[in-house]
Each structure stands twice: as C-alpha cells, then as structure tokens.
Design a protein around this motif. Structure first.
Motif, PDB file in Angstrom:
ATOM      1  N   GLN A  24       0.815  -1.213   0.000  1.00  0.00           N
ATOM      2  CA  GLN A  24       0.000   0.000   0.000  1.00  0.00           C
ATOM      3  C   GLN A  24       0.848   1.262   0.000  1.00  0.00           C
ATOM      4  N   ILE A  25       2.008   1.216   0.656  1.00  0.00           N
ATOM      5  CA  ILE A  25       2.846   2.425   0.706  1.00  0.00           C
ATOM      6  C   ILE A  25       3.967   2.370  -0.333  1.00  0.00           C
ATOM      7  N   ASN A  26       3.860   1.385  -1.252  1.00  0.00           N
ATOM      8  CA  ASN A  26       4.819   1.258  -2.355  1.00  0.00           C
ATOM      9  C   ASN A  26       6.255   1.085  -1.874  1.00  0.00           C
ATOM     10  N   ARG A  27       6.437   0.188  -0.903  1.00  0.00           N
ATOM     11  CA  ARG A  27       7.771  -0.152  -0.412  1.00  0.00           C
ATOM     12  C   ARG A  27       7.946  -1.659  -0.449  1.00  0.00           C
ATOM     13  N   THR A  28       9.200  -2.085  -0.389  1.00  0.00           N
ATOM     14  CA  THR A  28       9.458  -3.506  -0.236  1.00  0.00           C
ATOM     15  C   THR A  28       9.168  -3.894   1.204  1.00  0.00           C
ATOM     16  N   GLN A  29       8.922  -5.177   1.423  1.00  0.00           N
ATOM     17  CA  GLN A  29       8.637  -5.619   2.783  1.00  0.00           C
ATOM     18  C   GLN A  29       9.840  -5.396   3.698  1.00  0.00           C
ATOM     19  N   SER A  30      11.043  -5.575   3.163  1.00  0.00           N
ATOM     20  CA  SER A  30      12.240  -5.364   3.980  1.00  0.00           C
ATOM     21  C   SER A  30      12.375  -3.892   4.381  1.00  0.00           C
ATOM     22  N   ALA A  31      12.063  -2.976   3.449  1.00  0.00           N
ATOM     23  CA  ALA A  31      12.131  -1.547   3.760  1.00  0.00           C
ATOM     24  C   ALA A  31      11.075  -1.170   4.797  1.00  0.00           C
ATOM     25  N   PHE A  32       9.890  -1.765   4.655  1.00  0.00           N
ATOM     26  CA  PHE A  32       8.837  -1.503   5.633  1.00  0.00           C
ATOM     27  C   PHE A  32       9.241  -2.013   7.014  1.00  0.00           C
ATOM     28  N   SER A  33       9.793  -3.231   7.062  1.00  0.00           N
ATOM     29  CA  SER A  33      10.224  -3.807   8.339  1.00  0.00           C
ATOM     30  C   SER A  33      11.298  -2.932   8.998  1.00  0.00           C
ATOM     31  N   ALA A  34      12.246  -2.450   8.173  1.00  0.00           N
ATOM     32  CA  ALA A  34      13.309  -1.587   8.703  1.00  0.00           C
ATOM     33  C   ALA A  34      12.725  -0.292   9.268  1.00  0.00           C
ATOM     34  N   GLU A  40      10.403   1.587  16.459  1.00  0.00           N
ATOM     35  CA  GLU A  40      10.484   0.937  17.768  1.00  0.00           C
ATOM     36  C   GLU A  40      11.719   1.398  18.540  1.00  0.00           C
ATOM     37  N   GLN A  41      12.851   1.515  17.825  1.00  0.00           N
ATOM     38  CA  GLN A  41      14.083   1.964  18.473  1.00  0.00           C
ATOM     39  C   GLN A  41      13.951   3.406  18.979  1.00  0.00           C
ATOM     40  N   GLU A  42      13.280   4.233  18.183  1.00  0.00           N
ATOM     41  CA  GLU A  42      13.087   5.624  18.574  1.00  0.00           C
ATOM     42  C   GLU A  42      12.231   5.730  19.831  1.00  0.00           C
ATOM     43  N   LEU A  43      11.221   4.861  19.939  1.00  0.00           N
ATOM     44  CA  LEU A  43      10.317   4.884  21.084  1.00  0.00           C
ATOM     45  C   LEU A  43      10.793   3.989  22.223  1.00  0.00           C
ATOM     46  N   ASN A  44      11.754   3.114  21.894  1.00  0.00           N
ATOM     47  CA  ASN A  44      12.303   2.183  22.881  1.00  0.00           C
ATOM     48  C   ASN A  44      11.227   1.233  23.423  1.00  0.00           C
ATOM     49  N   VAL A  45      10.337   0.765  22.534  1.00  0.00           N
ATOM     50  CA  VAL A  45       9.292  -0.196  22.892  1.00  0.00           C
ATOM     51  C   VAL A  45       9.109  -1.173  21.732  1.00  0.00           C
ATOM     52  N   SER A  46       8.459  -2.288  21.999  1.00  0.00           N
ATOM     53  CA  SER A  46       8.068  -3.226  20.942  1.00  0.00           C
ATOM     54  C   SER A  46       6.622  -2.916  20.556  1.00  0.00           C
ATOM     55  N   LEU A  47       6.424  -2.615  19.294  1.00  0.00           N
ATOM     56  CA  LEU A  47       5.086  -2.258  18.825  1.00  0.00           C
ATOM     57  C   LEU A  47       4.285  -3.458  18.347  1.00  0.00           C
ATOM     58  N   PHE A  48       4.959  -4.592  18.118  1.00  0.00           N
ATOM     59  CA  PHE A  48       4.297  -5.776  17.580  1.00  0.00           C
ATOM     60  C   PHE A  48       4.664  -6.988  18.414  1.00  0.00           C
ATOM     61  N   GLU A  49       3.773  -7.987  18.380  1.00  0.00           N
ATOM     62  CA  GLU A  49       4.060  -9.237  19.067  1.00  0.00           C
ATOM     63  C   GLU A  49       3.369 -10.374  18.323  1.00  0.00           C
ATOM     64  N   LYS A  50       3.862 -11.581  18.535  1.00  0.00           N
ATOM     65  CA  LYS A  50       3.317 -12.760  17.880  1.00  0.00           C
ATOM     66  C   LYS A  50       2.061 -13.234  18.617  1.00  0.00           C
ATOM     67  N   GLU A  51       1.028 -13.571  17.845  1.00  0.00           N
ATOM     68  CA  GLU A  51      -0.164 -14.202  18.378  1.00  0.00           C
ATOM     69  C   GLU A  51      -0.460 -15.398  17.489  1.00  0.00           C
ATOM     70  N   GLY A  52       0.034 -16.573  17.914  1.00  0.00           N
ATOM     71  CA  GLY A  52      -0.022 -17.731  17.033  1.00  0.00           C
ATOM     72  C   GLY A  52       0.920 -17.515  15.868  1.00  0.00           C
ATOM     73  N   ARG A  53       0.399 -17.627  14.658  1.00  0.00           N
ATOM     74  CA  ARG A  53       1.202 -17.406  13.456  1.00  0.00           C
ATOM     75  C   ARG A  53       1.095 -15.972  12.955  1.00  0.00           C
ATOM     76  N   ASN A  54       0.269 -15.169  13.619  1.00  0.00           N
ATOM     77  CA  ASN A  54       0.016 -13.809  13.160  1.00  0.00           C
ATOM     78  C   ASN A  54       0.795 -12.796  13.993  1.00  0.00           C
ATOM     79  N   LEU A  55       1.043 -11.641  13.374  1.00  0.00           N
ATOM     80  CA  LEU A  55       1.688 -10.527  14.052  1.00  0.00           C
ATOM     81  C   LEU A  55       0.611  -9.504  14.384  1.00  0.00           C
ATOM     82  N   VAL A  56       0.515  -9.119  15.662  1.00  0.00           N
ATOM     83  CA  VAL A  56      -0.506  -8.173  16.101  1.00  0.00           C
ATOM     84  C   VAL A  56       0.161  -7.032  16.860  1.00  0.00           C
TER      85      VAL A  56
END
Length: 287
Positions: A24-34, A40-56
């Motif tokens: 949707q934002i016209n980026r590669t998945q690796s660029a989006f992940s980065a 997350e590093q800027e905020l010093n928190v984890s914004l995502f976590e695993k729930e089964g096989r999904n990321l929430v």
C-alpha cells in the motif's frame, strides 16, 4: 516520529499484514520492516508481538495507534486546508456490483454531504480485485466483503447468504427439497457463498450440476430469474423476482466494510469517516 513512519504504522493497522502494508505504501517488505524497527528503536518499545502465526499490535502498539491516527489526521487536515485544489482530484471508489443498489448510494451520499463539489469515480469489481487495486494505489477506497470475525476496515452493513429461485419459473424440488440433479448457479470460486454452497450440498448428499459461475450479481440473477438454476447470494443482492428457499444448506453471514488507501484522500477525511461510522452504527446488529 516522522509522519511517514506513522502512516506506515497505520497501514499495518489497516491491513494486519507487513506484506500488504508494504504494498500500500509502495515499499518492499524489507524496507517496511526496517522502518518499523527504527520506529520501535526511537520509542524504545516493541510495537508488535506474535499471536499464534500472526503478528498483532502489542500493548504499546495499541497505545500508539490512537495517537498516530490523530497526528496523521491533523497532518492530512493541514494538507487539505492548505492545498484545497486537491479536492478536485477524482475520488476513486471501488464497489462490487452486489452492493451498487443498497450500499454504494449511502456511502456516496455521506461523502457528497461532506463535500458537495466532490467528483467520484466508481469501479465495480469483486472484493478480491478491489483489494489488489487498493494495494496498488489504483483506488482511494473500496467497499468490500469481510468475514464477520475480522476487524478490517470501517463497518457499513451485514449480509446473510440465502438460496434463491425464480418466482415465475421456480425449479420444482422433491418433497425432501432436493432435485435428482439440482442445477445451481454461483459466484466465482473466491466468493464465500460459493464454497459454502458446494460444501453444504455435498454434505447433504445432493446431486447437483454447477451450471454457471458469475462474477456479477446481475448475471447471476438473470440466470436464476429464468428458472435455469437455483443460486446462492447475499440477501442484499436479491430482487423482487426471486424467492428465498428454505430448508437448504446454511450459508454464511458476511460484513460489508469500507477500506481506505494508506495515503488517504482529502474527500475522505476524519469527519467524513466519523459520519460513515455513525450512520453504520445505528444499523449494526447485536452479535
């Protein structure tokens, strides 16, 4: 936090997927992940976590969501007020033909009331195709079908699958409501009603002939109205010439929602979304 990172974060909130958000934002998945790791590093928190096989979203991610929506909303409002010529850009709205009669006019009416001078282009395609076009940036928003247990998009209405036949040329069923070989007409295989209809008839032991698969409700209705087959469709898509059949295999209920593109459009601002949501909430069933 830069605004583009927040937009990317909200793309994940909208899609629930790194892959679709990146498209949707016209980026590669690796660029989006980065970009998300940097946030997350800027905020010093984890914004995502695993729930089964999904990321929430994590607890911190849920907290950021409301702030991100406000900040991006303020940013978009500022752009809207400063660059009013953007209002003249056509608003590209996708809607399956099934919902053209009863859902599309309500959405357009809300947008028109918010911005009387709006220009809207409507594209009628199946939900699967509209999602692809939304990811590719070909649409600004799309009315699509979702599963009832999903939280995707902005809720507009619910629809219940029904079996229908022609009132004038009804196919005669046996006393057990089954023909020896029942002719049926369905939507294409990516439709939830298609799979449920086939599965239900098979489990019941009903012999059937799949006469036709259609990608539009008008084609499906035309075949059924002539008495060539019985069909499975959403109750919203039926018409006066069709009769709902009872004692047939159950069909699923689905939700109809509005999805918006990651970049947004001046016509579909926060106030317009709120109005759509308020109009829908007054009709939303209790589960």
């Amino acid at each position: 936090m830069d605004i583009e990172s927040l937009k990317s974060f909200l793309a994940f909130v909208e899609t629930g997927s790194f892959t679709r958000a990146a498209k949707q934002i016209n980026r590669t998945q690796s660029a989006f992940s980065a970009q998300m790791r940097k946030l997350e590093q800027e905020l010093n928190v984890s914004l995502f976590e695993k729930e089964g096989r999904n990321l929430v979203l994590s607890e911190a991610g849920l907290a950021l969501r409301s702030h991100a929506e406000k900040l991006v909303g303020i940013h978009n409002q500022a752009i809207h007020q400063v660059k009013r010529y953007q209002d003249k850009h056509p608003f590209r709205l996708g809607c399956p033909e099934d919902y053209n009669d009863k859902i599309l006019p309500l959405v357009i009416q809300t947008i028109q009331q918010a911005k009387p001078t709006c220009s809207i282009q409507v594209f009628s395609e199946p939900s699967v195709k509209l999602r692809e076009w939304l990811d590719e940036g070909k649409l600004d928003a799309a009315i699509v079908t979702r599963a009832p247990d999903s939280e995707e998009g902005y809720w507009l209405a619910s629809d219940q699958g029904v079996w229908v036949t022609s009132k004038k040329h009804a196919i005669k069923l046996h006393s057990n409501n089954q023909k020896e070989t029942l002719p049926i007409a369905l939507y294409q295989t990516d439709c939830k009603y298609h799979a449920a209809a086939i599965d239900g008839l098979t489990k019941r032991g009903t012999e059937y002939q799949l006469l036709a698969c259609c990608n539009t409700s008008s084609a499906l209705r035309a075949i059924i109205k002539q008495g060539l087959a019985v069909g499975a469709m959403g109750a919203i898509s039926t018409c006066e010439e069709l009769e709902v059949l009872t004692d047939m295999p159950p069909l699923p209920a689905v939700d109809i929602v509005l999805l918006t593109g990651a970049n947004g459009h001046p016509l579909l601002d926060k106030s317009c979304i709120e109005q759509l949501t308020q109009n829908s909430e007054t009709k939303k069933p209790t589960r």
